[in-house]
Design a protein around this motif. Structure first.
Motif, PDB file in Angstrom:
ATOM      1  N   HIS A 241       1.040  -1.162  -0.004  1.00  0.00           N
ATOM      2  CA  HIS A 241       0.193  -0.085  -0.096  1.00  0.00           C
ATOM      3  C   HIS A 241       0.956   1.312   0.052  1.00  0.00           C
ATOM      4  CE1 HIS A 241      -3.348   2.751   0.918  1.00  0.00           C
ATOM      5  NE2 HIS A 241      -2.606   3.197   1.826  1.00  0.00           N
ATOM      6  N   ASN A 242       0.707   1.847  -1.075  1.00  0.00           N
ATOM      7  CA  ASN A 242       1.296   3.381  -1.093  1.00  0.00           C
ATOM      8  C   ASN A 242       0.475   4.166  -1.888  1.00  0.00           C
ATOM      9  OD1 ASN A 242       3.123   5.484  -1.519  1.00  0.00           O
ATOM     10  ND2 ASN A 242       4.983   4.159  -1.733  1.00  0.00           N
ATOM     11  N   ASP A 243       0.155   5.671  -1.325  1.00  0.00           N
ATOM     12  CA  ASP A 243      -0.682   6.501  -1.870  1.00  0.00           C
ATOM     13  C   ASP A 243       0.246   7.366  -2.959  1.00  0.00           C
ATOM     14  OD1 ASP A 243      -2.677   5.945  -0.242  1.00  0.00           O
ATOM     15  OD2 ASP A 243      -2.073   7.114   1.255  1.00  0.00           O
ATOM     16  N   SER A 244       1.363   7.168  -3.009  1.00  0.00           N
ATOM     17  CA  SER A 244       2.277   8.028  -4.167  1.00  0.00           C
ATOM     18  C   SER A 244       1.669   7.712  -5.435  1.00  0.00           C
ATOM     19  CB  SER A 244       3.701   7.649  -3.994  1.00  0.00           C
ATOM     20  OG  SER A 244       4.205   7.753  -2.690  1.00  0.00           O
ATOM     21  N   ALA A 245       1.482   6.471  -5.687  1.00  0.00           N
ATOM     22  CA  ALA A 245       1.100   6.168  -7.335  1.00  0.00           C
ATOM     23  C   ALA A 245      -0.106   6.831  -7.554  1.00  0.00           C
ATOM     24  CB  ALA A 245       0.847   4.659  -7.343  1.00  0.00           C
ATOM     25  N   ALA A 246      -1.369   6.902  -6.526  1.00  0.00           N
ATOM     26  CA  ALA A 246      -2.604   7.572  -6.824  1.00  0.00           C
ATOM     27  C   ALA A 246      -2.403   9.252  -6.789  1.00  0.00           C
ATOM     28  CB  ALA A 246      -3.530   7.330  -5.562  1.00  0.00           C
ATOM     29  N   THR A 247      -1.360   9.588  -5.989  1.00  0.00           N
ATOM     30  CA  THR A 247      -1.369  10.988  -6.144  1.00  0.00           C
ATOM     31  C   THR A 247      -0.584  11.612  -7.529  1.00  0.00           C
ATOM     32  OG1 THR A 247      -0.660  11.151  -3.590  1.00  0.00           O
ATOM     33  CG2 THR A 247      -0.016  12.859  -4.982  1.00  0.00           C
ATOM     34  N   ALA A 248       0.143  10.562  -8.059  1.00  0.00           N
ATOM     35  CA  ALA A 248       0.946  10.822  -9.362  1.00  0.00           C
ATOM     36  C   ALA A 248      -0.195  10.720 -10.541  1.00  0.00           C
ATOM     37  CB  ALA A 248       2.117   9.798  -9.385  1.00  0.00           C
ATOM     38  N   LEU A 249      -0.842   9.923 -10.333  1.00  0.00           N
ATOM     39  CA  LEU A 249      -1.800   9.637 -11.472  1.00  0.00           C
ATOM     40  C   LEU A 249      -2.808  10.615 -11.336  1.00  0.00           C
ATOM     41  CD1 LEU A 249      -2.209   5.771 -11.699  1.00  0.00           C
ATOM     42  CD2 LEU A 249      -1.074   7.249 -13.150  1.00  0.00           C
ATOM     43  N   THR A 250      -3.392  11.170 -10.366  1.00  0.00           N
ATOM     44  CA  THR A 250      -4.172  12.410 -10.425  1.00  0.00           C
ATOM     45  C   THR A 250      -3.813  13.647 -10.548  1.00  0.00           C
ATOM     46  OG1 THR A 250      -4.122  12.321  -7.856  1.00  0.00           O
ATOM     47  CG2 THR A 250      -5.752  10.888  -8.980  1.00  0.00           C
ATOM     48  N   GLU A 251      -2.541  13.697 -10.563  1.00  0.00           N
ATOM     49  CA  GLU A 251      -1.881  15.201 -10.530  1.00  0.00           C
ATOM     50  C   GLU A 251      -2.116  15.839 -12.069  1.00  0.00           C
ATOM     51  OE1 GLU A 251      -0.045  17.240  -8.745  1.00  0.00           O
ATOM     52  OE2 GLU A 251      -0.035  18.359 -10.614  1.00  0.00           O
ATOM     53  N   THR A 252      -2.595  17.213 -12.098  1.00  0.00           N
ATOM     54  CA  THR A 252      -3.155  17.399 -13.411  1.00  0.00           C
ATOM     55  C   THR A 252      -2.190  18.361 -14.270  1.00  0.00           C
ATOM     56  OG1 THR A 252      -3.935  19.439 -12.331  1.00  0.00           O
ATOM     57  CG2 THR A 252      -5.495  17.624 -12.468  1.00  0.00           C
ATOM     58  N   VAL A 253      -0.962  18.504 -13.524  1.00  0.00           N
ATOM     59  CA  VAL A 253       0.040  19.533 -14.329  1.00  0.00           C
ATOM     60  C   VAL A 253       0.986  18.241 -14.833  1.00  0.00           C
ATOM     61  CG1 VAL A 253       1.875  21.022 -14.071  1.00  0.00           C
ATOM     62  CG2 VAL A 253      -0.412  21.404 -13.054  1.00  0.00           C
ATOM     63  N   ALA A 254       2.011  17.580 -13.875  1.00  0.00           N
ATOM     64  CA  ALA A 254       2.936  16.607 -14.185  1.00  0.00           C
ATOM     65  C   ALA A 254       2.300  15.181 -14.617  1.00  0.00           C
ATOM     66  CB  ALA A 254       3.861  16.509 -13.058  1.00  0.00           C
ATOM     67  N   GLY A 255       1.162  14.859 -14.029  1.00  0.00           N
ATOM     68  CA  GLY A 255       0.587  13.523 -14.242  1.00  0.00           C
ATOM     69  C   GLY A 255      -0.546  13.778 -15.237  1.00  0.00           C
ATOM     70  N   PRO A 256      -1.127  12.474 -15.629  1.00  0.00           N
ATOM     71  CA  PRO A 256      -2.445  12.472 -16.635  1.00  0.00           C
ATOM     72  C   PRO A 256      -3.597  13.020 -16.022  1.00  0.00           C
ATOM     73  CG  PRO A 256      -2.020  10.260 -15.470  1.00  0.00           C
ATOM     74  CD  PRO A 256      -0.809  11.191 -14.927  1.00  0.00           C
ATOM     75  N   GLY A 257      -3.817  13.384 -14.930  1.00  0.00           N
ATOM     76  CA  GLY A 257      -4.856  13.929 -14.236  1.00  0.00           C
ATOM     77  C   GLY A 257      -6.144  13.146 -14.128  1.00  0.00           C
ATOM     78  N   LEU A 258      -5.838  11.813 -13.714  1.00  0.00           N
ATOM     79  CA  LEU A 258      -7.034  10.915 -13.786  1.00  0.00           C
ATOM     80  C   LEU A 258      -7.803  11.079 -12.528  1.00  0.00           C
ATOM     81  CD1 LEU A 258      -5.188   7.783 -14.715  1.00  0.00           C
ATOM     82  CD2 LEU A 258      -6.518   9.261 -16.284  1.00  0.00           C
ATOM     83  N   THR A 259      -9.028  10.604 -12.364  1.00  0.00           N
ATOM     84  CA  THR A 259      -9.862  10.760 -11.185  1.00  0.00           C
ATOM     85  C   THR A 259      -9.933   9.510 -10.702  1.00  0.00           C
ATOM     86  OG1 THR A 259     -11.852  10.110 -12.469  1.00  0.00           O
ATOM     87  CG2 THR A 259     -11.454  12.411 -12.299  1.00  0.00           C
TER      88      THR A 259
END
Length: 578
Positions: A241-259
């Motif tokens: 369990h690690n919240d880093s992946a979810a934070t990275a994927l939901t990031e709208t500037v550096a990441g793809p901005g997923l919900t």
């Protein structure tokens, strides 16, 4: 950490580029609102979806055997660590077998170039991916060998550069009949290709999150498109369990901005499963099969930590001990320069550790879902944050949106559209300060034309600072009721290389203050056809210091939040009754 180094680290973390190359490519971007550019057309995204599907199960020292990803809006460069990943792409190439049956991806072309192998997709070659091999690996020879093998099996290669495209399909006619069962199926990679494209362009995110981790990608048909599964293997000494992946994927500037799906998190001792984008993406984190992490041979490139994961988030709505954030309204009576000024101010304040929101106030029935929603606009690398938002003042609840924005941000910069149509409706009593943004070119002379003795005579008359101030007010603020409605002051545009007013401009500033319109500060305007950048983008150090100093000087002139709301509203009513 300086913003330049911070953004470079963020990009390298996603792409695996070298430090030098990442710096050069970021300097060429228009701004840093998208450090990892997205594909701008459907053919580009579709081609990258095919490549991710073909490479998805590959293994190597780097993710999928790809040592470096270089994304741009109109192409993608993949640098492979060996020839094995390239071999997995060969089945995508189109050809005809002995029965004249087509195989592979339609309109996909592959040809050798001086740098590697070029892959293009589409009738106009809008999709473009360049595949590079390691030193000493001849990808062109592998492509030629594949062509020779196909011809020996009496197959006709259709991937060569000079292969003509087939005829255009006939346009579909509207019909009420039930679709035929023999109708050509829809290509699943053309339905939602941007999700796979965003994952491929950020391929090195996964080992950057957890050192020594592995990743594979698989796709499953769902409806007319594809759902993707990311198998993320972490070392045995790390929890699944690690919240880093979810934070990275939901990031709208550096990441793809997923919900993140509301009920899409299932975690136990063996695995952690999260779903995104209504089930279109599933991330399954388990312990890797190899208990020993893979080490890169030779001198390894320095691991880039996930520094962007510390980006500040706006606090949840709730009561605050203070009176709330400040609301500034920028007004431009003659154009749309407010947005550029708002971004410059918001970026400078965010760099100083403040949470800022650039809020566009408009009326549109086509954007009901965007009303009252905020989106991150830039990376800051500190405690500050810069967001953009939209609020509808007719079909939405503008007062409630402003109240919620006050609770979440230190500064809200509002831009209301209706100024050019109706001056009175353009001034909002919900704002604490109202600032005019316009050009700061003060005239030093005026011209007089007359006819004397049948001759045309033109005379140039020098102006005093007082006369120049009056002339400037009549020219720029003719539509602004600054004598009837209390406005905070002016923010003037200056040349991009200017670093402060001269003696004459300073004297004019004093005269403008005497007329009730003080100059709060100046912001440099970008040259014509040049990108308009903020202090959170690529700027020379001298200009960055000047913009920051001017932005903080402007901020020091503001009134406390909600202090003069009733007085301003009374002034608007008196002006309306005149």
């Amino acid at each position: 950490m300086r913003i330049e180094q911070y953004v470079v680290d963020v990009r390298r973390q996603h792409t695996g580029e070298s430090l030098r190359e990442a710096r050069l490519r970021l300097a060429d971007l228009r701004d840093w609102s998208e450090p990892v550019p997205a594909a701008k057309n459907a053919d580009q995204a579709r081609l990258e979806s095919y490549l991710l599907d073909a490479l998805g199960r590959g293994q190597g020292v780097n993710p999928l055997g790809v040592s470096e990803v270089v994304p741009s809006t109109d192409q993608l460069v993949l640098r492979l660590e060996s020839a094995e990943p390239f071999s997995s792409l060969l089945p995508l190439l189109p050809y005809k077998d002995r029965r004249r049956t087509r195989h592979g991806v339609l309109d996909l072309r592959a040809y050798a170039s001086r740098q590697g192998v070029e892959l293009t997709l589409g009738r106009t070659a809008a999709g473009h991916v360049r595949v590079l091999g390691p030193e000493g690996c001849d990808l062109a020879a592998i492509l030629d060998a594949h062509r020779t093998a196909a011809e020996e099996q009496r197959c006709e290669p259709l991937w060569t550069k000079d292969t003509s495209h087939g005829p255009m399909p006939r346009p579909l006619r509207r019909s009420t009949r039930t679709p035929s069962k023999t109708a050509k199926p829809v290509d699943p990679h053309s339905v939602r290709p941007y999700l796979a494209s965003g994952l491929l362009r950020r391929l090195h995110l996964w080992p950057s999150l957890i050192t020594g981790s592995t990743v594979t990608f698989t796709s499953q048909p769902h409806g007319s498109g594809l759902n993707w599964t990311v198998q993320h293997g972490v070392p045995h000494h790390r929890p699944v369990h690690n919240d880093s992946a979810a934070t990275a994927l939901t990031e709208t500037v550096a990441g793809p901005g997923l919900t993140v799906d509301a009920d899409g998190h299932h975690c136990d001792q063996q695995q952690c499963v999260r779903t995104f984008a209504s089930g279109q993406l599933t991330v399954r984190t388990t312990h890797a099969g190899n208990p020993h992490s893979v080490q890169r041979p030779g001198r390894a490139r320095a691991n880039v930590l996930s520094t962007f994961l510390s980006e500040a988030q706006p606090p949840e709505s709730g009561p605050r001990q203070t009176s709330g954030g400040h609301v500034l309204q920028l007004v431009d009576p003659w154009g749309d320069d407010r947005l550029d000024a708002a971004k410059q101010l918001a970026a400078a304040w965010a760099q100083q550790g403040l949470r800022t929101l650039v809020l566009r106030v408009d009326s549109s029935r086509n954007r009901p879902d965007e009303t009252g929603s905020w989106k991150r606009a830039r990376l800051t690398g500190g405690t500050g944050a810069m967001f953009t938002g939209y609020a509808d003042f007719i079909h939405g609840d503008l007062k409630a949106d402003i109240a919620r924005a006050r609770e979440q941000f230190d500064h809200v910069i509002m831009m209301k559209r209706q100024w050019t149509d109706l001056p009175l409706a353009g001034l909002s009593p919900l704002a604490d300060d109202h600032v005019i943004v316009t050009g700061g070119d003060f005239g030093r002379t005026t011209k007089s034309t007359s006819i004397r003795a049948g001759e045309l005579r033109r005379t140039t008359i020098p102006l005093t600072p007082n006369e120049s101030a009056v002339a400037w007010l009549n020219r720029h603020l003719a539509r602004v009721p600054f004598a009837e409605v209390p406005l905070t002051g002016l923010v003037l545009w200056c040349a991009h290389d200017e670093r402060g007013p001269g003696a004459f401009d300073t004297a004019v500033d004093e005269e403008l203050a005497r007329h009730g319109m003080p100059v709060l500060g100046r912001l440099p305007r970008a040259p014509l056809r040049s990108p308009h950048r903020t202090v959170l983008d690529c700027l020379p150090d001298e200009r960055r210091v000047f913009e920051t100093q001017q932005a903080m000087q402007i901020r020091s002139s503001f009134n406390p939040p909600r202090e003069n709301a009733e007085v301003f509203l009374a002034a608007l009513r008196e002006y309306a009754e005149c």
